[in-house]
Design a protein around this motif. Structure first.
Motif, PDB file in Angstrom:
ATOM      1  N   THR A  31      54.071  51.493  13.336  1.00 32.90           N
ATOM      2  CA  THR A  31      53.085  50.576  12.754  1.00 32.90           C
ATOM      3  C   THR A  31      53.864  49.576  11.913  1.00 32.90           C
ATOM      4  O   THR A  31      54.787  49.960  11.183  1.00 32.90           O
ATOM      5  N   ARG A  32      53.507  48.318  12.035  1.00 27.39           N
ATOM      6  CA  ARG A  32      54.248  47.316  11.261  1.00 27.39           C
ATOM      7  C   ARG A  32      53.935  47.421   9.775  1.00 27.39           C
ATOM      8  O   ARG A  32      54.573  46.747   8.962  1.00 27.39           O
ATOM      9  N   THR A  33      53.000  48.303   9.429  1.00 23.73           N
ATOM     10  CA  THR A  33      52.754  48.613   8.020  1.00 23.73           C
ATOM     11  C   THR A  33      54.044  49.082   7.344  1.00 23.73           C
ATOM     12  O   THR A  33      54.250  48.849   6.145  1.00 23.73           O
ATOM     13  N   ALA A  34      54.908  49.726   8.125  1.00 28.58           N
ATOM     14  CA  ALA A  34      56.173  50.239   7.585  1.00 28.58           C
ATOM     15  C   ALA A  34      57.085  49.124   7.091  1.00 28.58           C
ATOM     16  O   ALA A  34      57.989  49.366   6.292  1.00 28.58           O
ATOM     17  N   GLU A  35      56.840  47.894   7.583  1.00 29.73           N
ATOM     18  CA  GLU A  35      57.718  46.783   7.189  1.00 29.73           C
ATOM     19  C   GLU A  35      57.423  46.271   5.788  1.00 29.73           C
ATOM     20  O   GLU A  35      58.180  45.467   5.240  1.00 29.73           O
ATOM     21  N   ILE A  36      56.300  46.719   5.205  1.00 28.53           N
ATOM     22  CA  ILE A  36      55.977  46.291   3.842  1.00 28.53           C
ATOM     23  C   ILE A  36      57.032  46.874   2.901  1.00 28.53           C
ATOM     24  O   ILE A  36      57.311  48.067   2.931  1.00 28.53           O
TER      25      ILE A  36
ATOM     26  N   ALA B 135      65.480  48.441   6.897  1.00 32.90           N
ATOM     27  CA  ALA B 135      64.157  48.101   7.437  1.00 32.90           C
ATOM     28  C   ALA B 135      64.246  47.608   8.887  1.00 32.90           C
ATOM     29  O   ALA B 135      63.392  47.918   9.711  1.00 32.90           O
ATOM     30  N   ASP B 136      65.321  46.866   9.201  1.00 33.98           N
ATOM     31  CA  ASP B 136      65.448  46.336  10.556  1.00 33.98           C
ATOM     32  C   ASP B 136      65.595  47.462  11.587  1.00 33.98           C
ATOM     33  O   ASP B 136      65.245  47.312  12.750  1.00 33.98           O
ATOM     34  N   LEU B 137      66.151  48.573  11.133  1.00 28.58           N
ATOM     35  CA  LEU B 137      66.405  49.666  12.071  1.00 28.58           C
ATOM     36  C   LEU B 137      65.274  50.687  12.108  1.00 28.58           C
ATOM     37  O   LEU B 137      65.260  51.575  12.939  1.00 28.58           O
ATOM     38  N   MET B 138      64.291  50.533  11.194  1.00 32.54           N
ATOM     39  CA  MET B 138      63.231  51.529  11.057  1.00 32.54           C
ATOM     40  C   MET B 138      62.436  51.690  12.352  1.00 32.54           C
ATOM     41  O   MET B 138      62.016  52.798  12.684  1.00 32.54           O
ATOM     42  N   ALA B 139      62.254  50.583  13.071  1.00 31.41           N
ATOM     43  CA  ALA B 139      61.479  50.654  14.317  1.00 31.41           C
ATOM     44  C   ALA B 139      62.169  51.531  15.355  1.00 31.41           C
ATOM     45  O   ALA B 139      61.538  52.010  16.296  1.00 31.41           O
ATOM     46  N   HIS B 140      63.485  51.723  15.188  1.00 28.42           N
ATOM     47  CA  HIS B 140      64.217  52.588  16.132  1.00 28.42           C
ATOM     48  C   HIS B 140      64.073  54.073  15.797  1.00 28.42           C
ATOM     49  O   HIS B 140      64.409  54.917  16.632  1.00 28.42           O
ATOM     50  N   THR B 141      63.642  54.392  14.562  1.00 25.96           N
ATOM     51  CA  THR B 141      63.648  55.798  14.137  1.00 25.96           C
ATOM     52  C   THR B 141      62.820  56.711  15.050  1.00 25.96           C
ATOM     53  O   THR B 141      63.315  57.762  15.464  1.00 25.96           O
ATOM     54  N   PRO B 142      61.577  56.356  15.403  1.00 23.74           N
ATOM     55  CA  PRO B 142      60.821  57.262  16.283  1.00 23.74           C
ATOM     56  C   PRO B 142      61.469  57.417  17.656  1.00 23.74           C
ATOM     57  O   PRO B 142      61.418  58.499  18.249  1.00 23.74           O
ATOM     58  N   SER B 143      62.083  56.356  18.157  1.00 29.93           N
ATOM     59  CA  SER B 143      62.781  56.439  19.443  1.00 29.93           C
ATOM     60  C   SER B 143      63.968  57.384  19.333  1.00 29.93           C
ATOM     61  O   SER B 143      64.221  58.197  20.232  1.00 29.93           O
TER      62      SER B 143
ATOM     63  N   ARG C 172      70.760  64.868  20.073  1.00 32.29           N
ATOM     64  CA  ARG C 172      71.508  63.749  19.477  1.00 32.29           C
ATOM     65  C   ARG C 172      70.899  62.431  19.957  1.00 32.29           C
ATOM     66  O   ARG C 172      70.210  62.424  20.966  1.00 32.29           O
ATOM     67  N   PRO C 173      71.176  61.326  19.256  1.00 32.33           N
ATOM     68  CA  PRO C 173      70.687  60.040  19.774  1.00 32.33           C
ATOM     69  C   PRO C 173      71.378  59.728  21.099  1.00 32.33           C
ATOM     70  O   PRO C 173      72.542  60.096  21.295  1.00 32.33           O
ATOM     71  N   VAL C 174      70.672  59.095  22.005  1.00 33.41           N
ATOM     72  CA  VAL C 174      71.239  58.783  23.314  1.00 33.41           C
ATOM     73  C   VAL C 174      71.266  57.259  23.498  1.00 33.41           C
ATOM     74  O   VAL C 174      72.332  56.655  23.552  1.00 33.41           O
ATOM     75  N   ARG C 175      70.083  56.669  23.531  1.00 34.63           N
ATOM     76  CA  ARG C 175      70.041  55.211  23.690  1.00 34.63           C
ATOM     77  C   ARG C 175      69.856  54.489  22.361  1.00 34.63           C
ATOM     78  O   ARG C 175      70.274  53.347  22.220  1.00 34.63           O
ATOM     79  N   ALA C 176      69.147  55.117  21.415  1.00 35.10           N
ATOM     80  CA  ALA C 176      68.788  54.428  20.177  1.00 35.10           C
ATOM     81  C   ALA C 176      70.046  54.091  19.371  1.00 35.10           C
ATOM     82  O   ALA C 176      70.874  54.959  19.125  1.00 35.10           O
ATOM     83  N   PRO C 177      70.190  52.831  18.977  1.00 32.14           N
ATOM     84  CA  PRO C 177      71.429  52.379  18.339  1.00 32.14           C
ATOM     85  C   PRO C 177      71.429  52.615  16.830  1.00 32.14           C
ATOM     86  O   PRO C 177      71.808  51.750  16.060  1.00 32.14           O
TER      87      PRO C 177
ATOM     88  N   ALA D 237      53.059  67.225  16.415  1.00 34.81           N
ATOM     89  CA  ALA D 237      53.891  66.612  15.389  1.00 34.81           C
ATOM     90  C   ALA D 237      53.878  65.101  15.532  1.00 34.81           C
ATOM     91  O   ALA D 237      53.473  64.574  16.563  1.00 34.81           O
ATOM     92  N   GLU D 238      54.332  64.422  14.492  1.00 35.94           N
ATOM     93  CA  GLU D 238      54.350  62.948  14.509  1.00 35.94           C
ATOM     94  C   GLU D 238      55.693  62.422  14.018  1.00 35.94           C
ATOM     95  O   GLU D 238      56.383  63.092  13.267  1.00 35.94           O
ATOM     96  N   THR D 239      56.037  61.232  14.483  1.00 33.41           N
ATOM     97  CA  THR D 239      57.071  60.451  13.820  1.00 33.41           C
ATOM     98  C   THR D 239      56.613  59.006  13.863  1.00 33.41           C
ATOM     99  O   THR D 239      56.524  58.400  14.942  1.00 33.41           O
ATOM    100  N   VAL D 240      56.267  58.476  12.690  1.00 34.88           N
ATOM    101  CA  VAL D 240      55.785  57.094  12.597  1.00 34.88           C
ATOM    102  C   VAL D 240      56.070  56.588  11.188  1.00 34.88           C
ATOM    103  O   VAL D 240      55.374  56.960  10.245  1.00 34.88           O
ATOM    104  N   PRO D 241      57.140  55.797  11.040  1.00 32.09           N
ATOM    105  CA  PRO D 241      57.436  55.259   9.704  1.00 32.09           C
ATOM    106  C   PRO D 241      56.226  54.484   9.176  1.00 32.09           C
ATOM    107  O   PRO D 241      55.575  53.747   9.929  1.00 32.09           O
ATOM    108  N   GLY D 242      55.948  54.681   7.904  1.00 36.13           N
ATOM    109  CA  GLY D 242      54.754  54.070   7.308  1.00 36.13           C
ATOM    110  C   GLY D 242      53.513  54.921   7.504  1.00 36.13           C
ATOM    111  O   GLY D 242      52.415  54.529   7.078  1.00 36.13           O
ATOM    112  N   GLY D 243      53.668  56.068   8.112  1.00 34.40           N
ATOM    113  CA  GLY D 243      52.515  56.880   8.506  1.00 34.40           C
ATOM    114  C   GLY D 243      51.708  57.474   7.370  1.00 34.40           C
ATOM    115  O   GLY D 243      50.513  57.760   7.557  1.00 34.40           O
TER     116      GLY D 243
END
Lengths: 342, 342
Positions: free
Chosen positions: B11-16, B26-34, B44-49, B133-139
């Motif tokens: 949710t872009r609410t997390a960008e607040i 903050a720029d990388l937060m959108a990658h966290t759930p991925s 381990r992370p595979v594609r997420a940078p 379970a959930e993973t959603v920054p700003g949740g």
């Protein structure tokens, strides 16, 4: 750790009358790879509105592979290699789109991009060992297309590939491939050294994804077993034409190895393939096994690879057969179809 | 059989500014759930940078959940509940799209459709038991939005929810929720009895998918454990407002239960929740554990549920802590960041 990766996709080549047995009813065939992903993941269909069992009672080979991975605890991953129908299986995205009939001019425009994305994914998977499998109705015809375009049409014998039908419609396949090459203005061998051209012009998206995954995994020294029959031989040919020159492993079923239409030893020699053939010891006592014995299905969804894993880890084939019947029974639960009984 | 289903969304609410700690930058937060989906699936992370570890060394709770599922062999499934960045994890599609900032008028138009598709998927999963379970920054902010719209803002205390930050920015969250309600022309309680309205107007897609899955699973008598903190309390409130009146189970961490900002007992009583709280016994001896002890992260990616499963099956918490450090170490492999050492 070992992971079995299923590349699940479609090609409208399968809609040509008489080409494929993967799906009892042509209208439902597009659902088969989606159902295979679900059976591999959950042990039964979830969203796919089909029971992937032929009129004679032959189940999708997914039930054998599932029976093995369930007993051995092998990790599985399904890659969306051009699915045309929804699946409840979790899938990895590599940008593959459903393939058109190869008699169209540019049937798999997503092949080069999917190859690259799959290669990158194959480089990053953390496993020691990958078994690469496919489910794509019509896939032996597109495999013949790819082999022909590479100039390897005779690697399995004279223009030969295997079939999921007991009566292999080889003449039809060769005619379709001939029309496909014509539509793409290619002569046999014109794509030699350019596997992604062959995959795009006369192949299918699942084969492109298998080749990409194998390429990426081999580049990072992950062991790769091509788990399947003549479609995986076509993948091996693509890897050779892409320049890979170390030994390759292929694991398939006795049903493919004994298929009189093809000469697997010839392909093994020509492509430097180390081939493992496993016989699940099916008998006539149950329709689900008798159909395989009669030459239906033969391979798919990594069945030969799963059997090789069972053999390697000492899982008795009796347990595999028992598992097959158990998973087979689940396919019919909650449907209006009844499971054929012995 | 038990399956842990991770609903991964954004949710872009997390960008607040100041809302979330889920992502060091903050720029990388959108990658966290991925990345969380990848860590849960592959360890381990595979594609997420990204390396989802905060500047103080606090890892994503995914490492704890992965440590447990890896040791217990628990099946996991990741649902794309509105991912904004690519993931190498296989995901199930239910039509969820990334959520906009809830201060927009209609931030989650995909919520009702995703709820329905997730419900249908939840009905069809073959498992005996699901941990959701959930993973959603700003949740937690969107959870407060949903609770407020349902007229349940005080279920955890006076307008309270937990936070992934040691200093919970509750005033900011309440202000954002106030603006969100205003943008949707809703007063507190206006969505009572209409959970999908709350989820669409002031919620997030991951919460909508959790609610859909729970609804479908409970309808088909699959046992459900809401695996998480105050966001899963908001899911429970949605289920109550959707008319579900039997007992509900929630499993969370001691970090949530001990959070002074909230009153979990109050929510348990108000919503008839059977709550399991598990303390992983973290110490200050390693930064990865010390950060949790200091109140960072607290919950997420089913951590409390995984700990409850470990407890139930007799996996010693010492093994869980060892596993955490092992998975933690893997996050840094092949990156230019160095793992903080004790």
């Amino acid at each position: 750790m070992t992971r079995l990766v299923l590349c699940a996709g479609t090609t409208r080549t399968a809609e040509i009358d008489g080409i494929s047995a993967a799906g009892a009813d042509a209208d439902l065939m597009a659902h088969t790879p989606s159902a295979d992903g679900e059976i591999l993941t959950y042990g039964r269909p979830v969203r796919a509105p089909v029971v992937p069992v032929s009129p004679t009672g032959c189940p999708t080979p997914a039930v054998v592979t599932r029976a093995v991975v369930e007993r051995l605890g092998v990790e599985t991953t399904v890659v969306d290699a051009g699915l045309a129908e929804p699946t409840g299986a979790p899938t990895v995205t590599v940008g593959a789109r459903p393939g058109e009939d190869i008699r169209e001019r540019d049937p798999v425009p997503s092949a080069p991009g999917a190859f690259v994305a799959a290669r990158e994914f194959g480089r990053k998977l953390p496993d020691d060992e990958l078994y690469l499998a496919e489910t794509v109705p019509g896939g032996t015809t597109t495999a013949l297309g790819v082999l022909t375009a590479l100039g390897e049409a005779d690697v399995l014998g004279d223009g030969a590939v295997s079939s999921s039908l007991p009566e292999n419609p080889l003449e039809l396949k060769r005619r379709v491939v001939g029309e496909a090459l014509e539509a793409s203005a290619l002569a046999p061998g014109d794509a030699a050294g350019r596997p992604t051209v062959a995959l795009r012009r006369v192949g299918d998206p699942a084969l492109a994804v298998v080749c990409g995954l194998a390429t990426g995994a081999l580049e990072t020294d992950t062991a790769v077993t091509l788990a399947g029959g003549t479609q995986l031989v076509a993948a091996a040919a693509c890897l050779r034409h892409g320049g890979y020159d170390r030994s390759l492993s292929l694991a398939t079923t006795s049903f493919v190895a004994e298929d009189p239409a093809i000469d697997l030893d010839r392909a093994a020699a020509a492509l430097d393939l180390s081939v493992t053939v496993t016989d699940p010891g099916f008998t006539d006592e149950h329709p689900a096994m008798a159909a395989f014995e009669a030459g239906e299905a033969k391979e798919g969804v990594g069945m030969g690879g799963a059997l090789a894993l069972a053999e390697r880890t000492g899982l008795p084939m009796g347990d595999v057969r028992e598992g097959l019947l158990e998973v087979y029974g689940r396919l019919f639960e909650g449907t209006d179809r009844e499971a054929p009984k012995p």
